[in-house]
Motif scaffolding. Structure first.
Motif, PDB file in Angstrom:
ATOM      1  N   SER A 231       0.827  -1.211   0.000  1.00 22.61           N
ATOM      2  CA  SER A 231       0.000   0.000   0.000  1.00 22.61           C
ATOM      3  C   SER A 231       0.858   1.256   0.000  1.00 22.61           C
ATOM      4  O   SER A 231       0.336   2.375   0.095  1.00 22.61           O
ATOM      5  N   ASN A 232       2.168   1.076  -0.088  1.00 27.87           N
ATOM      6  CA  ASN A 232       3.132   2.189  -0.039  1.00 27.87           C
ATOM      7  C   ASN A 232       2.943   3.052   1.217  1.00 27.87           C
ATOM      8  O   ASN A 232       3.036   4.269   1.184  1.00 27.87           O
ATOM      9  N   GLY A 233       2.646   2.363   2.322  1.00 25.61           N
ATOM     10  CA  GLY A 233       2.556   3.055   3.606  1.00 25.61           C
ATOM     11  C   GLY A 233       1.179   3.553   3.984  1.00 25.61           C
ATOM     12  O   GLY A 233       0.993   4.102   5.075  1.00 25.61           O
ATOM     13  N   ARG A 234       0.217   3.359   3.097  1.00 23.60           N
ATOM     14  CA  ARG A 234      -1.138   3.836   3.399  1.00 23.60           C
ATOM     15  C   ARG A 234      -1.772   3.008   4.528  1.00 23.60           C
ATOM     16  O   ARG A 234      -2.482   3.542   5.377  1.00 23.60           O
ATOM     17  N   TYR A 235      -1.512   1.708   4.510  1.00 24.22           N
ATOM     18  CA  TYR A 235      -2.006   0.810   5.557  1.00 24.22           C
ATOM     19  C   TYR A 235      -0.822   0.341   6.391  1.00 24.22           C
ATOM     20  O   TYR A 235      -0.088  -0.552   5.988  1.00 24.22           O
ATOM     21  N   LYS A 236      -0.621   0.946   7.539  1.00 24.09           N
ATOM     22  CA  LYS A 236       0.510   0.583   8.399  1.00 24.09           C
ATOM     23  C   LYS A 236       0.212  -0.704   9.175  1.00 24.09           C
ATOM     24  O   LYS A 236      -0.890  -0.889   9.690  1.00 24.09           O
ATOM     25  N   SER A 237       1.198  -1.578   9.265  1.00 26.48           N
ATOM     26  CA  SER A 237       1.050  -2.732  10.160  1.00 26.48           C
ATOM     27  C   SER A 237       1.089  -2.219  11.600  1.00 26.48           C
ATOM     28  O   SER A 237       1.872  -1.328  11.930  1.00 26.48           O
ATOM     29  N   ALA A 238       0.232  -2.778  12.440  1.00 28.17           N
ATOM     30  CA  ALA A 238       0.060  -2.235  13.792  1.00 28.17           C
ATOM     31  C   ALA A 238       0.844  -3.043  14.820  1.00 28.17           C
ATOM     32  O   ALA A 238       0.907  -4.278  14.758  1.00 28.17           O
ATOM     33  N   TRP A 239       1.416  -2.314  15.778  1.00 27.19           N
ATOM     34  CA  TRP A 239       2.043  -2.967  16.918  1.00 27.19           C
ATOM     35  C   TRP A 239       0.961  -3.550  17.817  1.00 27.19           C
ATOM     36  O   TRP A 239      -0.056  -2.909  18.086  1.00 27.19           O
ATOM     37  N   ALA A 272      -3.836   3.709  -6.927  1.00 27.41           N
ATOM     38  CA  ALA A 272      -4.231   4.719  -5.945  1.00 27.41           C
ATOM     39  C   ALA A 272      -3.272   4.697  -4.765  1.00 27.41           C
ATOM     40  O   ALA A 272      -3.102   5.686  -4.069  1.00 27.41           O
ATOM     41  N   ALA A 273      -2.634   3.522  -4.549  1.00 28.53           N
ATOM     42  CA  ALA A 273      -1.681   3.415  -3.445  1.00 28.53           C
ATOM     43  C   ALA A 273      -0.353   4.063  -3.798  1.00 28.53           C
ATOM     44  O   ALA A 273       0.412   4.454  -2.931  1.00 28.53           O
ATOM     45  N   ALA A 274      -0.060   4.144  -5.091  1.00 28.99           N
ATOM     46  CA  ALA A 274       1.183   4.772  -5.530  1.00 28.99           C
ATOM     47  C   ALA A 274       0.839   5.673  -6.711  1.00 28.99           C
ATOM     48  O   ALA A 274       0.980   5.294  -7.865  1.00 28.99           O
TER      49      ALA A 274
END
Length: 312
Positions: A231-239, A272-274
């Motif tokens: 997603s090029n950072g749009r959807y961050k993996s969560a801690w 749309a992600a990039a």
């Protein structure tokens, strides 16, 4: 503040756009959400719940009493130390894989047949969820699944699909040990069937640890590091983390749909992600090389992993 709960049955009805939007917002703002009415039969979930608990009780509970975390905690108490154990988890677990059917780790009656059926249902749900993410990111349908299944021939998937069956037994000193240390997940999409009675799972949101509230028969979805990249950072993996608890034996059954170790992962070219002219925030690499880095840095800050991996 609560982790979003989304009714997945509405994805095919008049409220499809609203449901897509809810999932997109949850992916962008949380990296975690709970699905209800997800299509996995409730009677199957009930069997999974009961048989997993029976497996732990009859085949694993006794061994946990002499496990490494128990020994280390006892050593700490004998020293009258209040220093927290930071390099161990108060967890019993085993992992089910497609090729592990001949070496099944649990002999409880009907457990194998039930978990094979459950894993089939969860795999289908994972595919649906990846298609939803494709659509929300403006990617072609099947883009993420294809990226994860590098070298797929004749429809035979090469992606890694594993199911970790965990229990977090009662801990006499939960202040001195983690149930599971804080981390992000390395792979793609994680689908969790968690305990409907005992809490302990938390997600980091805006600097605050938030409980992922037990919700009967829900499937908790979280996105891993590879969805962040795609997603090029749009959807961050969560801690996220699991707290040790003094009472209750919390059950957790997490299924991971991850790329093949040979898959090349990187931000998409034009989506749309990039968007045109936007900078690619992540390198392109082979997933197996990323896992080599992750194995040593799982509980450390996430960003250096992307800098350390060998790029293509």
């Amino acid at each position: 503040m609560a982790v979003p709960v989304i009714d997945f049955s509405k994805i095919n009805g008049d409220e499809r756009e609203k449901t897509l939007s809810e999932i997109a917002k949850a992916c962008e703002e949380w990296g975690f959400f709970q699905l209800v009415n997800h299509g996995i039969p409730l009677e199957l979930l009930e069997k999974v719940k009961n048989l997993s608990s029976e497996c732990y009780k009859t085949e694993r509970a006794e061994a946990f009493k002499t496990s490494t975390p128990v020994k280390l905690l006892n050593d700490l108490l004998q020293k009258n130390s209040t220093e927290k154990l930071e390099n161990v988890d108060w967890e019993d677990n085993f992992t089910l894989l497609d090729h592990s059917e001949n070496e099944w780790p649990c002999n409880t009656s009907n457990f194998k047949e039930t978990m094979v059926e459950y894993r089939g249902e969860v795999r289908k749900l994972a595919s649906k969820m990846m298609e939803v993410i494709d659509e929300n990111l403006g990617l072609p349908k099947g883009y993420i699944k294809k990226a994860f299944n590098e070298g797929m021939e004749d429809g035979e998937e090469t992606a890694f699909f594993g199911t970790k069956v965990s229990h977090y037994p009662p801990c006499p000193h939960p202040e001195l040990v983690n149930g599971l240390r804080a981390h992000t997940d390395a792979g793609g999409v994680v689908l969790l069937f968690q305990d409907d009675e005992y809490d302990g799972l938390q997600v980091l949101k805006d600097g605050e640890w938030i409980d992922v509230q037990p919700l009967p028969n829900a499937i908790v979805i979280n996105t891993g590091d590879q969805i962040e990249v795609l997603s090029n950072g749009r959807y961050k993996s969560a801690w996220h983390r699991v707290l040790a608890r003094e009472n209750g034996n919390r059950r957790s059954i997490a299924s991971f749909y991850n790329p093949s170790y040979k898959a090349a992962i990187g931000p998409p070219e034009m989506t749309a992600a990039a968007e045109e002219g936007s900078e690619k925030k992540y390198p392109k690499y082979v997933f197996g090389d990323y896992m080599d880095v992750y194995a040593n840095q799982k509980f450390m800050p996430k960003e250096p992993r992307f800098l350390a991996v060998k790029t293509l």
